[in-house]
Design an enzyme around this catalytic site. Sequence first.
Site, short mmCIF file in Angstrom:
data_model
loop_
_atom_site.label_atom_id
_atom_site.label_comp_id
_atom_site.label_asym_id
_atom_site.label_seq_id
_atom_site.Cartn_x
_atom_site.Cartn_y
_atom_site.Cartn_z
N HIS A 61 30.05 22.72 -8.09
CA HIS A 61 30.03 22.29 -9.69
C HIS A 61 28.53 21.79 -9.55
O HIS A 61 28.12 21.33 -10.69
CB HIS A 61 30.86 21.85 -10.63
CG HIS A 61 30.81 20.53 -10.34
ND1 HIS A 61 32.02 18.61 -9.64
CD2 HIS A 61 30.30 19.35 -9.49
CE1 HIS A 61 31.80 17.76 -9.78
NE2 HIS A 61 30.45 18.15 -9.39
N HIS A 102 32.11 13.16 -14.85
CA HIS A 102 30.52 12.24 -14.06
C HIS A 102 30.44 11.02 -15.08
O HIS A 102 29.58 11.22 -15.27
CB HIS A 102 29.37 12.90 -13.52
CG HIS A 102 29.68 13.99 -12.76
ND1 HIS A 102 30.48 15.09 -12.99
CD2 HIS A 102 29.68 14.05 -11.98
CE1 HIS A 102 30.92 16.43 -11.49
NE2 HIS A 102 30.26 15.64 -10.97
N HIS A 128 27.38 16.84 0.17
CA HIS A 128 26.79 16.27 -0.42
C HIS A 128 26.77 14.69 -0.37
O HIS A 128 27.81 14.29 -1.26
CB HIS A 128 26.32 16.97 -1.62
CG HIS A 128 27.29 16.84 -2.34
ND1 HIS A 128 28.27 16.92 -2.38
CD2 HIS A 128 26.85 17.04 -4.46
CE1 HIS A 128 29.03 16.89 -4.01
NE2 HIS A 128 28.44 16.83 -4.73
C1 DHB Z 1 25.01 17.26 -7.32
C2 DHB Z 1 26.27 17.61 -7.53
C3 DHB Z 1 27.40 16.99 -8.05
O1 DHB Z 1 27.84 17.02 -7.91
C4 DHB Z 1 26.83 16.11 -8.73
O2 DHB Z 1 27.89 16.28 -9.74
C5 DHB Z 1 25.36 15.82 -9.88
C6 DHB Z 1 24.48 16.55 -8.78
C7 DHB Z 1 23.65 17.71 -6.92
O3 DHB Z 1 23.27 18.35 -6.35
O4 DHB Z 1 22.27 17.56 -7.22
FE FE Z 2 29.98 15.99 -8.67
#
Ligand code: DHB
Ligand code: FE
Length: 316
Positions: free
Chosen positions: A12, A59, A194
């Site tokens: 996402h 978020h 990530h």
């Molecule tokens: C990123 C990824 C995420 O899941 C998020 O909520 C905010 C930023 C990113 O890769 O920048």
């Molecule tokens: Fe995220």
Amino acid sequence: MAKIIAGVGSSHVPAIGAALDNGKTEEPYWKRVFSGFEKSKQWMAETKPDVAIVVYNDHASAFSVDLIPTFALGCAAEFPPADEGWGPRPVPVVKGHPALAAHIAQSVILDEFDLTIVNKMEVDHGLTVPMNLLFGQPKDEWPCPVIPLAVNVVMYPPPTGHRCFMLGKAIRKAVESYPEDLKVVIFGTGGLSHQISGPRAGLINSKWDKNFLDNLSKDPKKLTRIPHIDYMREAGAEGIEMVMWLIMRGALEDKVDEVYRFYTVPASNTAVGHIILENRRKAAAGKAKRAVAGKTRHKQAAARKSTQRKVSKGTR
Ligand code: DHB
Ligand code: FE
């Protein structure tokens, strides 16, 4: 009867939304990402679900850190896009399905999963980006109503993978007890590996991600035993978003057909993963047929027994 026919997993990343909203999809960096969803959009256009259940995480857009529900089901008639700091994304308002959502809330809560019922909520990139990836960029309205299920993966402790998987099963039971014939697709979103802050920012673990996708398809129970700390260590702090995919997987049959998979690194800080899993239509139809045949055999046997009883009573 309503039925969950397929599950979709999708990352996402917010920058994907920004690329769409700012006309950057043809730039080589973004084309690599979007080209992986062309077949999926086609699949979705052919599948034409009546409703989508989108498991996602907020978020700190709808819920601030003041209040963080573990599982929150969107029962409202509509969910406007949230302002995440740059104004709301230029995407259509997400229309809900209050009747099915209320039914799911009742069934799942009475099954002892204590959901939070949400009657007013804005939705952020966690929901709208996967919607774009699968439904494209409609101007006025999304092609089907959506039931958002927000999961806490932002403040410790998130729910366990096992709890997520079992909630998926309860959702499937709820959907299958809804009387109207509806084709439902369920999304699991977020991830894959990530980490967006701290000394390990930028961490990506493709081996872990691919193994997760393999097991999601073939042996999801194995994934339900992974503790939070392993997600964090192996897939980065934000890799914990992957537990949401287990709700989607729990809502499907044990054996599924993987009809599509895509994986690319990176988009912004994230490894983008995507999978489409279908419940086996033939197997399901065969099972139903066998069940009907079994019932008929049972009825015939019962009729034979009752005749025999009558006959033996008569001869006594
Ligand atoms: C990123 C990824 C995420 O899941 C998020 O909520 C905010 C930023 C990113 O890769 O920048
Ligand atoms: Fe995220």
